[in-house]
Design a protein around this motif. Structure first.
Motif, PDB file in Angstrom:
ATOM      1  N   UNK A  64       0.792  -1.229   0.000  1.00 19.62           N
ATOM      2  CA  UNK A  64       0.000   0.000   0.000  1.00 19.62           C
ATOM      3  C   UNK A  64       0.821   1.273   0.000  1.00 19.62           C
ATOM      4  N   UNK A  65       2.024   1.215  -0.500  1.00 19.98           N
ATOM      5  CA  UNK A  65       2.939   2.364  -0.491  1.00 19.98           C
ATOM      6  C   UNK A  65       2.899   3.084  -1.838  1.00 19.98           C
ATOM      7  N   UNK A  66       1.816   3.809  -2.073  1.00 21.24           N
ATOM      8  CA  UNK A  66       1.646   4.452  -3.373  1.00 21.24           C
ATOM      9  C   UNK A  66       2.673   5.552  -3.616  1.00 21.24           C
ATOM     10  N   UNK A  67       3.090   6.266  -2.562  1.00 20.33           N
ATOM     11  CA  UNK A  67       4.066   7.329  -2.751  1.00 20.33           C
ATOM     12  C   UNK A  67       5.397   6.774  -3.256  1.00 20.33           C
ATOM     13  N   UNK A  69       5.732   3.973  -4.917  1.00 23.42           N
ATOM     14  CA  UNK A  69       5.498   3.508  -6.289  1.00 23.42           C
ATOM     15  C   UNK A  69       5.582   4.676  -7.272  1.00 23.42           C
ATOM     16  N   UNK A  70       5.043   5.816  -6.872  1.00 17.00           N
ATOM     17  CA  UNK A  70       5.104   7.004  -7.718  1.00 17.00           C
ATOM     18  C   UNK A  70       6.566   7.432  -7.919  1.00 17.00           C
ATOM     19  N   UNK A  71       7.352   7.406  -6.845  1.00 17.79           N
ATOM     20  CA  UNK A  71       8.772   7.735  -6.929  1.00 17.79           C
ATOM     21  C   UNK A  71       9.476   6.777  -7.898  1.00 17.79           C
ATOM     22  N   UNK A  72       9.181   5.496  -7.789  1.00 21.64           N
ATOM     23  CA  UNK A  72       9.817   4.486  -8.637  1.00 21.64           C
ATOM     24  C   UNK A  72       9.442   4.697 -10.103  1.00 21.64           C
ATOM     25  N   UNK A  73       8.186   5.017 -10.351  1.00 19.82           N
ATOM     26  CA  UNK A  73       7.741   5.274 -11.718  1.00 19.82           C
ATOM     27  C   UNK A  73       8.507   6.453 -12.315  1.00 19.82           C
ATOM     28  N   UNK A  74       8.699   7.501 -11.534  1.00 20.84           N
ATOM     29  CA  UNK A  74       9.459   8.673 -12.001  1.00 20.84           C
ATOM     30  C   UNK A  74      10.948   8.337 -12.160  1.00 20.84           C
ATOM     31  N   UNK A  95      -2.498   3.144  -7.736  1.00 20.98           N
ATOM     32  CA  UNK A  95      -3.067   4.463  -7.496  1.00 20.98           C
ATOM     33  C   UNK A  95      -4.579   4.416  -7.309  1.00 20.98           C
ATOM     34  N   UNK A  96      -5.241   3.439  -7.914  1.00 27.70           N
ATOM     35  CA  UNK A  96      -6.675   3.273  -7.654  1.00 27.70           C
ATOM     36  C   UNK A  96      -6.913   2.878  -6.207  1.00 27.70           C
ATOM     37  N   UNK A  97      -6.116   1.944  -5.739  1.00 24.74           N
ATOM     38  CA  UNK A  97      -6.245   1.493  -4.353  1.00 24.74           C
ATOM     39  C   UNK A  97      -6.039   2.655  -3.380  1.00 24.74           C
ATOM     40  N   UNK A  98      -5.165   3.580  -3.751  1.00 25.60           N
ATOM     41  CA  UNK A  98      -4.882   4.744  -2.905  1.00 25.60           C
ATOM     42  C   UNK A  98      -5.862   5.895  -3.163  1.00 25.60           C
ATOM     43  N   UNK A  99      -6.813   5.667  -4.072  1.00 24.49           N
ATOM     44  CA  UNK A  99      -7.791   6.688  -4.454  1.00 24.49           C
ATOM     45  C   UNK A  99      -7.129   7.943  -5.017  1.00 24.49           C
ATOM     46  N   UNK A 100      -6.047   7.743  -5.728  1.00 26.16           N
ATOM     47  CA  UNK A 100      -5.340   8.840  -6.406  1.00 26.16           C
ATOM     48  C   UNK A 100      -5.768   8.860  -7.877  1.00 26.16           C
TER      49      UNK A 100
END
Length: 126
Positions: A64-67, A69-74, A95-100
């Motif tokens: 559940x660590x969306x932040x 995951x976002x860092x890794x994607x970048x 990001x869906x799971x995180x409601x982003x």
């Protein structure tokens, strides 16, 4: 540390559910093995590849660590990794799971800009 050791440690992080360490190891791997000039990152056996980034993102998904995951994607982009539809699907799940939803819409746009279009999973997510 050689590339296979980095990959083994990433897999171990996955088994242990250690997303923070996976992110840190991947970042260190990128610093230790930057893409070679004139060689696509995916073509270099020593540089981190798409599978390495997707593995780290999958660990983040499970925890559940969306932040992270976002860092890794970048980080993948900065490292010259070209995302594939599998990358976008994985990211959309996270990001869906995180409601982003804003990030999911951005992913849809990115996939179109990459010439990948969007599959049913991305459209449903958006």
């Amino acid at each position: 540390v050689d590339p296979e050791t980095y990959r083994a440690v990433l897999r171990a992080c996955g088994y242990a559910g250690r997303w923070m360490e996976a992110r840190e190891i991947l970042e260190e791997f990128c610093e230790a093995y930057p893409p070679q000039s004139g060689v696509a990152a995916e073509a270099s056996a020593s540089s981190p590849n798409l599978a390495d980034f997707e593995l780290a993102m999958a660990i983040c998904r499970e925890e559940g660590a969306w932040e992270a995951a976002y860092f890794i994607l970048r980080l993948a982009r900065v490292h010259g990794i070209t995302a594939e539809m599998s990358t976008y699907r994985l990211a959309a799940e996270i990001f869906l799971k995180a409601e982003r939803y804003d990030v999911v819409l951005s992913l849809l746009e990115d996939s179109r800009n990459q010439g990948l279009g969007a599959d049913a999973v991305l459209y449903e997510a958006a």
